[in-house]
Design a protein around this motif. Sequence first.
Motif, PDB file in Angstrom:
ATOM      1  N   ASN A  24      14.568   8.777   3.219  1.00  0.00           N
ATOM      2  CA  ASN A  24      15.848   8.076   3.386  1.00  0.00           C
ATOM      3  C   ASN A  24      16.869   8.917   4.143  1.00  0.00           C
ATOM      4  OD1 ASN A  24      14.835   5.909   2.038  1.00  0.00           O
ATOM      5  ND2 ASN A  24      15.824   6.355   0.084  1.00  0.00           N
ATOM      6  N   ALA A  25      16.869  10.219   3.861  1.00  0.00           N
ATOM      7  CA  ALA A  25      17.823  11.108   4.541  1.00  0.00           C
ATOM      8  C   ALA A  25      17.556  11.166   6.036  1.00  0.00           C
ATOM      9  CB  ALA A  25      17.740  12.506   3.932  1.00  0.00           C
ATOM     10  N   LEU A  26      16.308  10.912   6.421  1.00  0.00           N
ATOM     11  CA  LEU A  26      15.942  10.942   7.837  1.00  0.00           C
ATOM     12  C   LEU A  26      16.096   9.567   8.494  1.00  0.00           C
ATOM     13  CD1 LEU A  26      12.740  13.178   7.637  1.00  0.00           C
ATOM     14  CD2 LEU A  26      14.985  13.841   8.523  1.00  0.00           C
ATOM     15  N   GLY A  27      16.491   8.562   7.698  1.00  0.00           N
ATOM     16  CA  GLY A  27      16.705   7.233   8.266  1.00  0.00           C
ATOM     17  C   GLY A  27      15.495   6.318   8.156  1.00  0.00           C
ATOM     18  N   PHE A  28      14.572   6.621   7.227  1.00  0.00           N
ATOM     19  CA  PHE A  28      13.374   5.807   7.051  1.00  0.00           C
ATOM     20  C   PHE A  28      13.279   5.307   5.612  1.00  0.00           C
ATOM     21  CE2 PHE A  28      12.344   8.575  10.619  1.00  0.00           C
ATOM     22  CZ  PHE A  28      11.724   7.717  11.504  1.00  0.00           C
ATOM     23  N   GLU A  29      12.551   4.212   5.449  1.00  0.00           N
ATOM     24  CA  GLU A  29      12.191   3.750   4.114  1.00  0.00           C
ATOM     25  C   GLU A  29      10.721   3.335   4.129  1.00  0.00           C
ATOM     26  OE1 GLU A  29      13.844   0.127   2.691  1.00  0.00           O
ATOM     27  OE2 GLU A  29      14.091  -0.744   4.701  1.00  0.00           O
ATOM     28  N   ILE A  30      10.004   3.641   3.062  1.00  0.00           N
ATOM     29  CA  ILE A  30       8.596   3.279   2.954  1.00  0.00           C
ATOM     30  C   ILE A  30       8.526   1.880   2.366  1.00  0.00           C
ATOM     31  CG2 ILE A  30       6.394   3.838   1.854  1.00  0.00           C
ATOM     32  CD1 ILE A  30       7.337   6.786   1.858  1.00  0.00           C
ATOM     33  N   VAL A  31       7.951   0.947   3.130  1.00  0.00           N
ATOM     34  CA  VAL A  31       7.940  -0.459   2.711  1.00  0.00           C
ATOM     35  C   VAL A  31       6.581  -0.898   2.190  1.00  0.00           C
ATOM     36  CG1 VAL A  31       9.804  -1.138   4.256  1.00  0.00           C
ATOM     37  CG2 VAL A  31       7.442  -1.216   5.074  1.00  0.00           C
ATOM     38  N   GLY A  32       5.547  -0.055   2.356  1.00  0.00           N
ATOM     39  CA  GLY A  32       4.244  -0.465   1.862  1.00  0.00           C
ATOM     40  C   GLY A  32       3.182   0.594   2.056  1.00  0.00           C
ATOM     41  N   GLU A  33       2.017   0.369   1.372  1.00  0.00           N
ATOM     42  CA  GLU A  33       0.867   1.266   1.481  1.00  0.00           C
ATOM     43  C   GLU A  33      -0.383   0.413   1.655  1.00  0.00           C
ATOM     44  OE1 GLU A  33       0.652   3.963  -1.853  1.00  0.00           O
ATOM     45  OE2 GLU A  33       2.808   3.695  -2.218  1.00  0.00           O
ATOM     46  N   ALA A  34      -1.303   0.885   2.485  1.00  0.00           N
ATOM     47  CA  ALA A  34      -2.572   0.198   2.690  1.00  0.00           C
ATOM     48  C   ALA A  34      -3.707   1.198   2.524  1.00  0.00           C
ATOM     49  CB  ALA A  34      -2.614  -0.452   4.067  1.00  0.00           C
ATOM     50  N   LYS A  35      -4.823   0.724   1.959  1.00  0.00           N
ATOM     51  CA  LYS A  35      -5.944   1.622   1.694  1.00  0.00           C
ATOM     52  C   LYS A  35      -7.067   1.488   2.716  1.00  0.00           C
ATOM     53  CE  LYS A  35      -8.030  -1.643  -1.560  1.00  0.00           C
ATOM     54  NZ  LYS A  35      -8.477  -1.861  -2.965  1.00  0.00           N
ATOM     55  N   ASP A  36      -7.035   0.441   3.559  1.00  0.00           N
ATOM     56  CA  ASP A  36      -8.063   0.289   4.595  1.00  0.00           C
ATOM     57  C   ASP A  36      -7.460  -0.437   5.797  1.00  0.00           C
ATOM     58  OD1 ASP A  36      -8.332  -2.640   4.266  1.00  0.00           O
ATOM     59  OD2 ASP A  36      -9.271  -2.131   2.350  1.00  0.00           O
ATOM     60  N   GLY A  37      -8.250  -0.517   6.863  1.00  0.00           N
ATOM     61  CA  GLY A  37      -7.760  -1.093   8.111  1.00  0.00           C
ATOM     62  C   GLY A  37      -7.445  -2.567   8.032  1.00  0.00           C
ATOM     63  N   ARG A  38      -8.259  -3.330   7.289  1.00  0.00           N
ATOM     64  CA  ARG A  38      -8.015  -4.770   7.186  1.00  0.00           C
ATOM     65  C   ARG A  38      -6.711  -5.046   6.431  1.00  0.00           C
ATOM     66  NH1 ARG A  38     -12.680  -7.730   4.321  1.00  0.00           N
ATOM     67  NH2 ARG A  38     -13.744  -7.175   6.269  1.00  0.00           N
ATOM     68  N   GLN A  39      -6.534  -4.354   5.317  1.00  0.00           N
ATOM     69  CA  GLN A  39      -5.289  -4.529   4.557  1.00  0.00           C
ATOM     70  C   GLN A  39      -4.086  -4.094   5.387  1.00  0.00           C
ATOM     71  OE1 GLN A  39      -4.715  -1.971   1.108  1.00  0.00           O
ATOM     72  NE2 GLN A  39      -3.591  -3.586   0.015  1.00  0.00           N
ATOM     73  N   ALA A  40      -4.260  -3.039   6.161  1.00  0.00           N
ATOM     74  CA  ALA A  40      -3.175  -2.551   7.013  1.00  0.00           C
ATOM     75  C   ALA A  40      -2.735  -3.620   8.010  1.00  0.00           C
ATOM     76  CB  ALA A  40      -3.609  -1.285   7.743  1.00  0.00           C
ATOM     77  N   MET A  41      -3.688  -4.300   8.663  1.00  0.00           N
ATOM     78  CA  MET A  41      -3.339  -5.327   9.649  1.00  0.00           C
ATOM     79  C   MET A  41      -2.574  -6.478   8.985  1.00  0.00           C
ATOM     80  SD  MET A  41      -4.106  -4.383  12.662  1.00  0.00           S
ATOM     81  CE  MET A  41      -3.919  -5.925  13.551  1.00  0.00           C
ATOM     82  N   GLU A  42      -3.010  -6.857   7.758  1.00  0.00           N
ATOM     83  CA  GLU A  42      -2.311  -7.924   7.034  1.00  0.00           C
ATOM     84  C   GLU A  42      -0.875  -7.516   6.700  1.00  0.00           C
ATOM     85  OE1 GLU A  42      -4.771  -8.585   3.676  1.00  0.00           O
ATOM     86  OE2 GLU A  42      -6.314  -9.705   4.781  1.00  0.00           O
ATOM     87  N   MET A  43      -0.693  -6.257   6.279  1.00  0.00           N
ATOM     88  CA  MET A  43       0.637  -5.786   5.894  1.00  0.00           C
ATOM     89  C   MET A  43       1.533  -5.596   7.124  1.00  0.00           C
ATOM     90  SD  MET A  43      -0.216  -3.187   2.746  1.00  0.00           S
ATOM     91  CE  MET A  43       1.482  -3.130   2.168  1.00  0.00           C
ATOM     92  N   ILE A  44       0.935  -5.192   8.237  1.00  0.00           N
ATOM     93  CA  ILE A  44       1.719  -5.057   9.488  1.00  0.00           C
ATOM     94  C   ILE A  44       2.296  -6.408   9.881  1.00  0.00           C
ATOM     95  CG2 ILE A  44       1.519  -4.664  11.969  1.00  0.00           C
ATOM     96  CD1 ILE A  44      -0.485  -2.397  11.258  1.00  0.00           C
ATOM     97  N   GLU A  45       1.474  -7.454   9.787  1.00  0.00           N
ATOM     98  CA  GLU A  45       1.927  -8.794  10.150  1.00  0.00           C
ATOM     99  C   GLU A  45       3.005  -9.294   9.192  1.00  0.00           C
ATOM    100  OE1 GLU A  45       0.093 -13.283  10.941  1.00  0.00           O
ATOM    101  OE2 GLU A  45      -1.247 -11.592  10.516  1.00  0.00           O
TER     102      GLU A  45
END
Length: 525
Positions: A24-45
Amino acid sequence: MYKILIIDDEILIRELIKKSIDFNALGFEIVGEAKDGRQAMEMIEALHPNLLLLDINIPIINGITLAQSVNKEYPEIQIIILTGYSQFDYAKGAIEAGVLDYLLKPLNNSEFIKALSKAKDVLSNQNQIKKTISDYQNQKLRLDKKELLLKLIESSENYNSLDLYPLTQTGIRPDTGTFQIATILIDRLEELFAPQLEKELWKFAISNIAQEILETSFTSILFQDFDNHIVVLTALDNADSVKVFATSCHHICHAVQKTLNFTVTLGISDPFQGLSMMSDAYHESIQALKWRFLLGNARCIYQDEVPTLLDDLPLHHTVSGNLLHELRSGNYENAYNQVEILLSYPRAREEMVFQAIRILSDLGQCLKEKQIQESGFKLDKMLNELLAFELGVDLKHYVLNCFLEAEELLSNFSETKQGLIVNDAKRYIEQNYMDNTLSLSKIANALFVNSSYLSHLFKQESGSNLSDYLTRVRLDKAKRLLDDNQAQYSLSSIAGMVGYKDEYYFNKCFKKLYGISPKKYVEHK
């Protein structure tokens, strides 16, 4: 805050990453975590992150393949690779996949912060570029809209040839909507505000007041014409809207006086159907404003309430000819005699003043059309002086002296110059007919003349409208291309070569002039 998505198949690693630094101090927030590539693509969308913290060795879709897909589908998303593999091939693959940085695990906090700062700079630059593009597009849309509105009120181009997109974007229905125009004039503008900047600031303030009053009930567009008026174009939804609009105009008049401590007068047109009638309505509102010299300032003047004194004057029907026509034709002796007769007939003060106003307005209009500038011949100044006269010889002599001054200015205007201007316009059309943005106003600007004057002069000298002449030139060129089409150009190409934006309108104009479509013309050659 920029959004981060962490992609790693080990939950422990994901937790260590989250706790390694203060995001947060650097201007970022973590909005999610993914454990594999397929889940990552779904979360990106779903989450639209700005930055991916991506491990290369993840299941289903590996990190390099995922980075390549993201770079292709979401090029604005930045990627930092986090991996325990230090081989060059992996680094090379990550770079080729379009990642921003490549860090080895376990993470070095200073290197990690440096990479995040780099990502923040890139994302900030992206946002600035997007904002610049958006500002440019909005500014262009505003300029296109203003240019279009000026063309509509001046009727300087064929309505069917205009691109009405900038207006439809504001919710206006150009062809089927019902509209009304109010033209706002600052009373005693030249007297109150000498510097141009000050005038513009007060007009801006008036526009804001008017917009604030109108926006609660209407879709309205405000813009400035060429004569220091603020023009209000308002879409009316139903019959009751006419009454609401009238009330709103009165509120504008009162609010300006109360807030800004000076007054405005509004000239209001009758309601009209479709923007093809906008020019007529605009000139109705301007004509209504002229009655302020008899009815007074700081009020709303409605076109349908303007007195019909001119129609009631006996000599209006008995004096031969039309004053403005005589002036345009150079028949100054006939015009002078007509003025003298009109001002000699006994009548009430209001009728006498109106007749004088009509005469001075015609004189001013003729001088304006010929672009004759004379500091002593200011219509507003003369009308104010006129209204101070008592009835009788003083008023008559004043108007006749004004007429003689105007006659001298008109007589000194070279007829040869008129012919040269028309010839220059024809030459310019011949050289630029292929330009699909060519218009009366563009030609007038190129020749450094007023567009209304050029339109009147062109018709007077050549017997046809400038727009009709341009159409004939273009279609004549098109006909020649069709006669000798050795290169086998398509009809669409030929339309573009002679200045038409689309083939449909070209076909329509061609058939109207020659009685046959271009396609059938080629078939029957």
